[in-house]
Motif scaffolding. Structure first.
Motif, PDB file in Angstrom:
ATOM      1  N   UNK A  34      23.252  59.365  91.386  1.00 26.10           N
ATOM      2  CA  UNK A  34      23.525  57.990  91.822  1.00 26.10           C
ATOM      3  C   UNK A  34      22.241  57.206  92.058  1.00 26.10           C
ATOM      4  N   UNK A  35      21.135  57.901  92.244  1.00 27.14           N
ATOM      5  CA  UNK A  35      19.844  57.229  92.399  1.00 27.14           C
ATOM      6  C   UNK A  35      19.215  56.868  91.054  1.00 27.14           C
ATOM      7  N   UNK A  36      19.771  57.409  89.957  1.00 22.07           N
ATOM      8  CA  UNK A  36      19.217  57.131  88.636  1.00 22.07           C
ATOM      9  C   UNK A  36      18.483  58.296  88.005  1.00 22.07           C
ATOM     10  N   UNK A  37      18.628  59.487  88.599  1.00 19.18           N
ATOM     11  CA  UNK A  37      18.009  60.688  88.038  1.00 19.18           C
ATOM     12  C   UNK A  37      19.000  61.300  87.055  1.00 19.18           C
ATOM     13  N   UNK A  38      18.684  61.234  85.787  1.00 20.03           N
ATOM     14  CA  UNK A  38      19.629  61.656  84.762  1.00 20.03           C
ATOM     15  C   UNK A  38      19.544  63.111  84.371  1.00 20.03           C
ATOM     16  N   UNK A  39      18.439  63.780  84.779  1.00 22.75           N
ATOM     17  CA  UNK A  39      18.238  65.168  84.394  1.00 22.75           C
ATOM     18  C   UNK A  39      17.344  65.830  85.433  1.00 22.75           C
ATOM     19  N   UNK A  40      17.617  67.108  85.723  1.00 18.96           N
ATOM     20  CA  UNK A  40      16.832  67.868  86.690  1.00 18.96           C
ATOM     21  C   UNK A  40      16.491  69.230  86.097  1.00 18.96           C
ATOM     22  N   UNK A  41      15.266  69.681  86.350  1.00 21.54           N
ATOM     23  CA  UNK A  41      14.842  71.003  85.901  1.00 21.54           C
ATOM     24  C   UNK A  41      14.723  71.917  87.117  1.00 21.54           C
ATOM     25  N   UNK A  42      15.616  72.912  87.184  1.00 16.39           N
ATOM     26  CA  UNK A  42      15.650  73.866  88.298  1.00 16.39           C
ATOM     27  C   UNK A  42      14.702  75.018  87.984  1.00 16.39           C
ATOM     28  N   UNK A  43      13.732  75.201  88.853  1.00 19.03           N
ATOM     29  CA  UNK A  43      12.630  76.124  88.603  1.00 19.03           C
ATOM     30  C   UNK A  43      12.904  77.489  89.221  1.00 19.03           C
ATOM     31  N   UNK A  44      12.644  78.524  88.434  1.00 20.77           N
ATOM     32  CA  UNK A  44      12.784  79.907  88.875  1.00 20.77           C
ATOM     33  C   UNK A  44      11.426  80.422  89.358  1.00 20.77           C
ATOM     34  N   UNK A  45      11.395  81.064  90.535  1.00 20.62           N
ATOM     35  CA  UNK A  45      10.135  81.580  91.089  1.00 20.62           C
ATOM     36  C   UNK A  45      10.168  83.081  91.342  1.00 20.62           C
ATOM     37  N   UNK A  46      11.339  83.699  91.239  1.00 20.58           N
ATOM     38  CA  UNK A  46      11.486  85.150  91.349  1.00 20.58           C
ATOM     39  C   UNK A  46      12.471  85.585  90.277  1.00 20.58           C
ATOM     40  N   UNK A  47      12.111  86.610  89.525  1.00 23.30           N
ATOM     41  CA  UNK A  47      13.037  87.063  88.488  1.00 23.30           C
ATOM     42  C   UNK A  47      14.346  87.531  89.114  1.00 23.30           C
ATOM     43  N   UNK A  48      14.265  88.048  90.333  1.00 25.11           N
ATOM     44  CA  UNK A  48      15.467  88.507  91.029  1.00 25.11           C
ATOM     45  C   UNK A  48      16.413  87.374  91.367  1.00 25.11           C
ATOM     46  N   UNK A  49      15.947  86.121  91.283  1.00 24.84           N
ATOM     47  CA  UNK A  49      16.790  84.955  91.572  1.00 24.84           C
ATOM     48  C   UNK A  49      17.136  84.165  90.316  1.00 24.84           C
ATOM     49  N   UNK A  50      16.746  84.681  89.161  1.00 26.87           N
ATOM     50  CA  UNK A  50      16.980  83.936  87.924  1.00 26.87           C
ATOM     51  C   UNK A  50      18.458  83.636  87.707  1.00 26.87           C
ATOM     52  N   UNK A  51      19.321  84.617  87.969  1.00 29.37           N
ATOM     53  CA  UNK A  51      20.757  84.402  87.724  1.00 29.37           C
ATOM     54  C   UNK A  51      21.295  83.239  88.551  1.00 29.37           C
ATOM     55  N   UNK A  52      20.794  83.086  89.781  1.00 32.98           N
ATOM     56  CA  UNK A  52      21.231  81.977  90.630  1.00 32.98           C
ATOM     57  C   UNK A  52      20.807  80.638  90.040  1.00 32.98           C
TER      58      UNK A  52
END
Length: 273
Positions: A34-52
């Motif tokens: 709603x603020x005008x952000x059309x795309x977001x890149x979710x960053x992985x920092x632990x391989x153990x959290x990649x699935x999340x």
């Protein structure tokens, strides 16, 4: 073919699975849209959290993911093979390698292990063709030397995220063809030197990000940062560069899709009710 013009902006680096955002993840993503952000890149920092992280991207058409191990985690996840990164990078919504790099400010992991981790990510980026997302803090010399040495072994694309380093690092990375992403730190009154460096970054190499839930820009200092706030950073940097905001939005969004080019050309932001 007429060049596509973008009327939305991208948060090129956020941590939607982190405390402060994950508790109301759906609302955070909706506020960004709603603020005008059309795309977001979710960053992985632990391989153990990649699935999340991957699951967030799978459940939201305007969210993409990366796979990587932050330098802080290089000792906790030391035995990750390049093949493990490449296997996850093959997922359709995984579009970048990292974040990785060197952090000598906190030294949460031994520097030699950080370097091995960094090299493995670069190798995965080179093999996969995906850009490597680099975190670097108080490590300018080693970062430049490693990037130059690795680039000499075979080219790869990359992004220095949340740039706060020296003009020398900015110049070296631009010379190597890498891009640079600016966070809310640039809006801080204390960031005069960084602001001067930002002025020198070519517009075709510039991206913006939040690094949410960290580093909320002015006027949100002290709050939990979220992707919607990338608009405030973008307005500030556009003014700093002397670029009309709509042009800035178009250019930085175009830069994002040119760099993260695994994202299909038919991408469209979510239509709001």
């Amino acid at each position: 073919m007429q060049e596509r013009r973008f009327d939305f902006i991208v948060d090129s680096h956020c941590h939607l699975n982190y405390k402060g955002l994950v508790e109301e993840q759906g609302a955070v993503i909706d506020r960004a849209r709603r603020a005008g952000v059309g795309c977001m890149l979710a960053i992985n920092t632990k391989l153990s959290e990649y699935d999340d992280v991957r699951a967030i991207a799978e459940n939201n058409s305007d969210v993409y993911a990366t796979v990587g191990i932050h330098p802080h985690e290089a000792e906790n996840e030391p035995d990750v093979a390049i093949e493990a990164l490449l296997e996850r990078a093959s997922h359709s919504k995984t579009v970048g390698i990292g974040e990785t790099g060197l952090d000598y400010y906190y030294d949460n992991a031994p520097r030699d292990m950080q370097k091995v981790n960094f090299r493995n990510h670069i190798a995965a980026a080179r093999t996969s063709g995906l850009p490597v997302i680099v975190h670097t803090r108080d490590a300018d010399d080693d970062c430049i030397n490693m990037l130059q040495a690795e680039m000499a072994q075979g080219e790869f694309s990359g992004l220095i995220h949340c740039f706060t380093a020296s003009q020398r690092l900015a110049d070296a990375c631009i010379e190597m063809g890498m891009s640079i992403s600016i966070s809310g730190i640039a809006t801080f009154k204390s960031a005069k030197e960084l602001q001067e460096t930002v002025k020198t970054i070519p517009m075709d190499k510039l991206l913006v990000e939040t690094d949410a839930p960290f580093l909320a820009p002015v006027p949100h200092r002290g709050k939990t940062c979220e992707p919607a706030f990338v608009m405030d950073t973008a307005r500030f940097v556009a003014d700093l560069k002397g670029v009309e905001f709509t042009d800035f939005t178009n250019i930085t969004t175009s830069n994002f899709f040119n760099l993260f080019n695994k994202i299909d050309d038919s991408f469209k932001p979510v239509e709001l009710a």
